[in-house]
Write a protein that holds these residues in place. Structure first.
Motif, PDB file in Angstrom:
ATOM      1  N   ILE A 269       0.989  -1.560   0.176  1.00 26.59           N
ATOM      2  CA  ILE A 269      -0.334   0.140   0.345  1.00 26.59           C
ATOM      3  C   ILE A 269       1.269   1.000   0.015  1.00 26.59           C
ATOM      4  O   ILE A 269       1.512   1.230   0.799  1.00 26.59           O
ATOM      5  N   GLY A 270       0.571   1.939  -0.817  1.00 27.07           N
ATOM      6  CA  GLY A 270       1.388   3.534  -0.537  1.00 27.07           C
ATOM      7  C   GLY A 270       0.454   4.673  -0.631  1.00 27.07           C
ATOM      8  O   GLY A 270      -0.363   4.805  -1.551  1.00 27.07           O
ATOM      9  N   LEU A 271       0.885   5.609  -0.023  1.00 24.61           N
ATOM     10  CA  LEU A 271       1.087   7.006   0.097  1.00 24.61           C
ATOM     11  C   LEU A 271       1.569   7.787  -0.722  1.00 24.61           C
ATOM     12  O   LEU A 271       2.478   7.868  -1.166  1.00 24.61           O
ATOM     13  N   ILE A 272       0.579   8.021  -2.544  1.00 24.40           N
ATOM     14  CA  ILE A 272       1.892   9.013  -3.022  1.00 24.40           C
ATOM     15  C   ILE A 272       1.178  10.722  -2.862  1.00 24.40           C
ATOM     16  O   ILE A 272       0.078  10.513  -2.638  1.00 24.40           O
ATOM     17  N   SER A 273       3.075  11.646  -2.889  1.00 27.61           N
ATOM     18  CA  SER A 273       2.452  12.784  -3.141  1.00 27.61           C
ATOM     19  C   SER A 273       3.320  13.269  -3.824  1.00 27.61           C
ATOM     20  O   SER A 273       4.534  12.632  -4.158  1.00 27.61           O
ATOM     21  N   ARG A 274       3.089  14.379  -4.574  1.00 31.41           N
ATOM     22  CA  ARG A 274       3.802  14.936  -5.558  1.00 31.41           C
ATOM     23  C   ARG A 274       5.506  15.277  -4.669  1.00 31.41           C
ATOM     24  O   ARG A 274       5.247  16.191  -3.364  1.00 31.41           O
ATOM     25  N   LYS A 275       6.231  15.644  -5.537  1.00 33.09           N
ATOM     26  CA  LYS A 275       7.631  16.267  -5.367  1.00 33.09           C
ATOM     27  C   LYS A 275       7.425  18.127  -4.715  1.00 33.09           C
ATOM     28  O   LYS A 275       6.212  18.480  -5.615  1.00 33.09           O
ATOM     29  N   GLY A 276       8.251  18.569  -3.916  1.00 31.03           N
ATOM     30  CA  GLY A 276       7.866  19.977  -3.851  1.00 31.03           C
ATOM     31  C   GLY A 276       6.493  19.810  -2.412  1.00 31.03           C
ATOM     32  O   GLY A 276       6.181  19.308  -1.891  1.00 31.03           O
ATOM     33  N   GLN A 277       6.668  21.746  -2.727  1.00 31.75           N
ATOM     34  CA  GLN A 277       5.599  21.864  -1.313  1.00 31.75           C
ATOM     35  C   GLN A 277       4.049  21.301  -0.978  1.00 31.75           C
ATOM     36  O   GLN A 277       3.444  21.532  -2.560  1.00 31.75           O
ATOM     37  N   LEU A 278       3.848  21.155  -0.809  1.00 29.68           N
ATOM     38  CA  LEU A 278       2.122  20.765  -0.019  1.00 29.68           C
ATOM     39  C   LEU A 278       1.332  21.627   0.599  1.00 29.68           C
ATOM     40  O   LEU A 278       1.631  22.416   1.565  1.00 29.68           O
ATOM     41  N   SER A 279       0.309  21.644  -0.141  1.00 33.47           N
ATOM     42  CA  SER A 279      -0.633  22.356   1.028  1.00 33.47           C
ATOM     43  C   SER A 279      -1.024  22.252   2.139  1.00 33.47           C
ATOM     44  O   SER A 279      -1.006  20.936   2.848  1.00 33.47           O
ATOM     45  N   PRO A 280      -1.084  22.728   3.021  1.00 38.17           N
ATOM     46  CA  PRO A 280      -1.660  22.286   4.596  1.00 38.17           C
ATOM     47  C   PRO A 280      -2.052  21.197   4.831  1.00 38.17           C
ATOM     48  O   PRO A 280      -1.880  20.623   5.444  1.00 38.17           O
ATOM     49  N   ALA A 281      -3.438  20.317   4.436  1.00 39.99           N
ATOM     50  CA  ALA A 281      -4.355  19.952   4.794  1.00 39.99           C
ATOM     51  C   ALA A 281      -3.600  18.675   3.964  1.00 39.99           C
ATOM     52  O   ALA A 281      -3.979  17.962   4.786  1.00 39.99           O
ATOM     53  N   ALA A 282      -3.027  18.254   3.452  1.00 43.39           N
ATOM     54  CA  ALA A 282      -1.734  17.300   2.198  1.00 43.39           C
ATOM     55  C   ALA A 282      -1.178  17.430   3.306  1.00 43.39           C
ATOM     56  O   ALA A 282      -0.790  16.111   3.690  1.00 43.39           O
ATOM     57  N   ARG A 283      -0.664  17.979   3.541  1.00 42.77           N
ATOM     58  CA  ARG A 283       1.057  17.905   4.943  1.00 42.77           C
ATOM     59  C   ARG A 283       0.262  17.387   6.007  1.00 42.77           C
ATOM     60  O   ARG A 283       0.641  16.062   6.418  1.00 42.77           O
ATOM     61  N   ALA A 284      -0.576  17.692   6.552  1.00 40.37           N
ATOM     62  CA  ALA A 284      -1.099  17.099   7.491  1.00 40.37           C
ATOM     63  C   ALA A 284      -1.972  16.021   7.888  1.00 40.37           C
ATOM     64  O   ALA A 284      -1.175  14.719   8.547  1.00 40.37           O
ATOM     65  N   PHE A 285      -2.154  15.831   6.888  1.00 44.41           N
ATOM     66  CA  PHE A 285      -3.372  14.141   6.658  1.00 44.41           C
ATOM     67  C   PHE A 285      -2.201  12.786   5.797  1.00 44.41           C
ATOM     68  O   PHE A 285      -2.201  12.151   6.750  1.00 44.41           O
ATOM     69  N   GLN A 286      -0.795  13.282   5.446  1.00 43.29           N
ATOM     70  CA  GLN A 286       0.226  12.517   5.406  1.00 43.29           C
ATOM     71  C   GLN A 286       0.966  12.341   6.479  1.00 43.29           C
ATOM     72  O   GLN A 286       1.094  11.707   6.726  1.00 43.29           O
ATOM     73  N   GLU A 287       1.651  13.257   7.288  1.00 33.67           N
ATOM     74  CA  GLU A 287       1.708  12.877   8.251  1.00 33.67           C
ATOM     75  C   GLU A 287       0.807  12.227   9.556  1.00 33.67           C
ATOM     76  O   GLU A 287       1.490  11.364   9.951  1.00 33.67           O
ATOM     77  N   GLY A 288      -0.265  12.658   9.726  1.00 36.09           N
ATOM     78  CA  GLY A 288      -1.127  11.818  10.055  1.00 36.09           C
ATOM     79  C   GLY A 288      -0.736  10.154   9.794  1.00 36.09           C
ATOM     80  O   GLY A 288      -0.842   9.594  10.681  1.00 36.09           O
ATOM     81  N   ALA A 289      -1.439   9.631   8.252  1.00 35.84           N
ATOM     82  CA  ALA A 289      -1.449   8.618   7.875  1.00 35.84           C
ATOM     83  C   ALA A 289      -0.162   7.892   8.574  1.00 35.84           C
ATOM     84  O   ALA A 289       0.224   6.840   8.621  1.00 35.84           O
ATOM     85  N   LEU A 290       1.118   8.663   8.543  1.00 33.26           N
ATOM     86  CA  LEU A 290       2.358   8.003   8.701  1.00 33.26           C
ATOM     87  C   LEU A 290       2.611   7.820   9.982  1.00 33.26           C
ATOM     88  O   LEU A 290       3.013   6.401   9.875  1.00 33.26           O
TER      89      LEU A 290
END
Length: 297
Positions: A269-290
């Motif tokens: 299972i992989g969570l994929i994101s773009r390289k570079g700056q994420l929006s605060p919501a995406a960053r918070a979601f990603q950090e919470g998921a990990l």
């Protein structure tokens, strides 16, 4: 040219016409048409061919899609950055997800995110293969992506992969199916069975295709792109189906028999994101998921 005009243009592209786009945007169709004509005047080019009630993108319209998405995403990131000062009380996060991980782990991840940021809307966009997920993240249709793959997580230009663990494939059978509950089913035992398969590019389809390559002959009773139809077809006795373990609870509650497979097929299972700056919501979601993935228990 402004962001509102680009939003209207992309709505027409995504919804396949002016009427559906107007409904999605809660505006009248004449107002939407006027906005698009204003954008066409600003650009000096027609974006759509009007053919009766249908619209078809012109070459200029096709060329505008990616820059428009980038501009809209950039504006949303700017707005969300300001909202981050207010602790993400509002905003929106688009996630492209394949059907199986959209059941789990996405449901648990969204629940955890909403516990912390209840005012942020999460919009899940449908993707059916890992390639679809990566493409939607790279083009900005989804800021994050969730996929499963039998091989290593993708590391392609422009995206970053984060591991969320593994899922297993299991076999769904009706209550009166050919195999007893409680014991694994060997791959070779599927010979002569009727199977319900899904479209190419998915892990479940790759598994059944591999069976056939190994000489395990079975009958394809139904091939469907609608994942929600798989369980009802199994319960109706049409055939057996290979699905991910995320369906186990739902399938059992519906009355299906869920059987492990041997050897034990594992998906990453992989969570994929773009390289570079994420929006605060995406960053918070990603950090919470990990964080949730590495949380004990």
């Amino acid at each position: 040219m402004d962001i509102r005009q680009l939003d209207c243009f992309l709505a027409i592209v995504d919804h396949g016409g002016f009427n559906r786009a107007a409904s999605a945007l809660y505006v009248s169709q004449p107002a939407l048409s006027q906005t698009v004509r204003s954008l066409e005047r600003d650009l000096g080019a027609e974006l759509f061919h009007r053919i009766g009630k249908r619209v078809v993108l012109t070459e200029a319209g096709t060329a505008l899609i990616d820059p428009a998405r980038a501009a809209v995403r950039g504006m949303e990131t700017a707005r969300a950055s300001v909202e981050a000062v207010q602790e993400l009380r509002t905003g929106r996060l688009d996630i492209a997800a394949m059907p199986s991980p959209a059941v789990e782990p996405l449901a648990a991840m969204v629940h955890d995110f909403h516990q912390r940021h209840p005012g942020v809307q999460v919009r899940v966009r449908a993707a059916f293969t890992p390639r679809d997920v990566i493409g939607m993240v790279r083009t900005g249709t989804g800021e994050l992506g969730l996929l499963t793959t039998p091989g290593p997580l993708p590391e392609k230009e422009g995206v970053v992969s984060h591991s969320l663990g593994v899922q297993r494939l299991v076999l769904l059978a009706p209550p009166d199916g050919p195999f007893p509950a409680g014991r694994p089913v060997a791959a070779e035992e599927l010979a002569g069975q009727r199977l319900i398969t899904v479209q190419r590019g998915t892990a479940a389809r790759a598994y059944t295709d591999e069976l056939r390559e190994r000489g395990v002959e079975f009958t394809v009773a139904v091939e469907t792109e609608h994942r929600v139809s798989v369980l009802p077809l199994v319960l109706a006795g049409v055939g057996l189906a290979v699905v991910t373990d995320s369906w186990r609870g739902t399938a059992r509650r519906a009355g299906a028999t869920v059987l492990d497979l041997e050897p034990d097929p594992v998906l990453h299972i992989g969570l994929i994101s773009r390289k570079g700056q994420l929006s605060p919501a995406a960053r918070a979601f990603q950090e919470g998921a990990l964080t949730q993935q590495h949380r004990p228990g």
